[in-house]
Write a protein that holds these residues in place. Structure first.
Motif: not given
Lengths: 274, 260
Positions: A115-135
């Protein structure tokens, strides 16, 4: 509650068990991502809007009103905000995750660590998308991508270890102590203002610099800035942390170790009290 | 080869009664040594039971007697406080109908989630999707959110998923409670099929007619204690006799709770 009975069931081979857990993490993460944006017209853009707004306010207050004397301040700031947002969002979303899925835990026996693994993974996905925007933002402000950006990869892995550790600690405690929610609310604000997200660490007293340099967030933010702005000699002087990185890295892994231990200790009773 | 499907030895399980549970740190700091006010509910007391392969075993008893807890301990959901539960083969649980579904997601997504949790791969779920929907009679509603489903529809969906797992032992809790007559007939048909296929079934129900006609053996659970085991007619008669004497004698609502 020290006495405990045993449940004996023949398990499949390790690879099969691992595959089973991965399938659960993936289906939870996918549905969570879907639910987060279900019914909203702008979808993912909302996840971008929040850090952008953060960034805009901090830029106005610290870049213009206080006139922080930092070269490339917008880039400096965006790196800090994106990384901090990942930590803050991951922990706030994971914190209630086990309680939210309590009904499922009462119906089917499955490993609750997923459960916590999945939630952090889906937040990490949002983070990676944000990284592209930041890039894109960083590129647009005149900083060309360079080889040293590749150093961000191990840095982000270290950061995920830390984020997962903190998320596990809070989500495990929250099942028994709902106070954990309040604690994190306060703590996340303290972290925002003490981690050099919107000001250079050098304005802190020496002793305080030494203390905050132990924080994996501070180390990752400073190193990320150094790797991104590395080519600029004016920027190089303040970004990198002089201390050896052993301590923040050790703390990141210690957080994960503690989180896993807490989860293991608390999880047998999750179905009863979550 | 003659390993039983399920073997329980001296299994006990108790819960702290929720309202007395401390959930704030402050309460621990304020009264760290004070254990008064902690009611303990002994849901299962020293249960020993062997379920041979291929048996259709029914569990009967009053509400709150520990039937559902027994099923959850068998399923590995609750860890017993004492004793051993030994499981041979794959279990498929059908417990707490409708609970555990995500009401904001479609039937399709929920089949995906539940199928994964009970151990199916994506491929296996895709292969079984039509069968699940057909059995549950929900083909037309596959992409609707579950919040628009009736309790009967949720029950059908949950049961359809549970029986699609390639299991050896099925644990069924109150499958007949909210379904209509047609669905009950369907469930009975699956019971027959499973029995013919040599599957083991542990069946918890208040539907005594179904218990009578399907069970090989019936156990009676009263206040967490396994009080009787035997052929269906005998145990059901015993249960009915107990219920009648109990009702005329005393209110039994708070029985089974002991203070620490």
């Amino acid at each position: 509650m020290s006495r405990s009975g045993t449940y004996v069931v023949r398990r499949g081979p390790l690879a099969e068990q691992l595959a089973y857990r991965l399938r659960i993490v993936s289906v939870f993460a996918r549905t969570e991502f879907k639910l987060k944006y279900a019914g909203s017209a702008l979808g993912y853009l909302w996840s971008l809007a929040k850090p952008s707004l953060y960034f805009a306010i901090l830029w106005i207050v610290f870049g213009h009103l206080f006139r922080t004397n930092v070269p490339h301040f917008p880039v400096y700031l965006v790196v800090g905000v994106v990384l901090y947002t990942f930590l803050a969002d991951a922990v706030s979303l994971t914190l209630p995750s086990i309680v939210v899925r309590g009904a499922v835990l009462r119906r089917i026996a499955f490993p609750s660590l997923t459960i916590p693994l999945a939630t952090t993974a889906s937040t990490a996905l949002t983070f990676l998308l944000n990284c592209i925007a930041a890039g894109i933002f960083i590129g647009a402000s005149g900083i060309a991508p360079r080889g040293s950006w590749l150093m961000l990869v191990p840095l982000f892995v270290e950061f995920y270890v830390f984020v997962l550790g903190i998320s596990l600690i809070f989500s495990s405690l929250y099942v028994r102590f709902r106070d954990a929610g309040q604690v994190w609310e306060v703590l996340s604000t303290v972290i925002l203002y003490t981690s050099g997200i919107m000001y250079p660490l050098r304005i802190l007293p020496d002793w305080a610099q030494k203390v905050v340099a132990l924080s994996p967030l501070v180390q990752v933010v400073q190193d990320a800035r150094a790797h991104i702005l590395g080519g600029d000699p004016r920027a190089a002087s303040y970004t990198a942390i002089a201390e050896p990185h052993v301590f923040p890295i050790l703390i990141a892994f210690a957080a994960l170790g503690l989180g896993l231990m807490l989860h293991r200790h608390e999880s047998p009773r999750f179905p009863e009290i979550a | 080869m003659d390993e039983p499907a399920l073997e329980l030895t001296g299994v006990s399980k108790s819960f702290l009664v929720p309202h007395a549970r401390r959930s704030r740190l402050k309460e621990y700091f304020a009264h760290p040594l004070d254990s008064r006010g902690h009611d303990r509910n002994d849901a299962l007391r020293d249960i020993s039971l062997t379920v041979p392969r291929g048996e259709f075993l029914s569990v009967i008893g009053r509400n709150g007697s520990g039937k559902s807890t027994l099923l959850k301990v068998m399923a590995g959901i609750y860890r017993p406080d004492a004793g051993t539960v030994r499981v041979n083969g794959v279990l498929s649980p059908f417990i707490e109908l409708g609970v555990g579904f995500n009401m904001e997601l479609s039937a399709r997504d929920n089949i995906q989630i539940n199928g994964t949790l009970v151990g199916l791969t994506r491929r296996e779920i895709a292969d079984r999707l039509d069968e699940i929907l057909e059995f549950a009679e929900l083909e037309r509603f596959v992409d609707q959110h579950l919040k628009n489903f009736s309790s009967g529809m949720l029950l059908r969906l949950g049961y359809a998923i549970a029986v699609q797992v390639p299991f050896d032992t099925l644990l069924v809790d109150e499958v007949l409670s909210v379904g209509d007559v047609d669905f009950q007939e369907k469930c009975f048909a699956t019971f027959e099929q499973m029995r013919a296929a040599g599957k083991t079934i542990v069946f918890v129900s208040h539907g005594l007619d179904a218990v009578r006609s399907f069970s090989d053996r019936v156990i009676l659970v009263e206040q967490g204690v396994l009080t009787a085991t035997g052929p269906p007619d005998e145990i059901i008669d015993l249960y009915l006799a107990h219920v009648q004497t109990r009702e005329s004698a005393e209110p039994a609502v708070y029985e089974g709770r002991a203070s620490l």
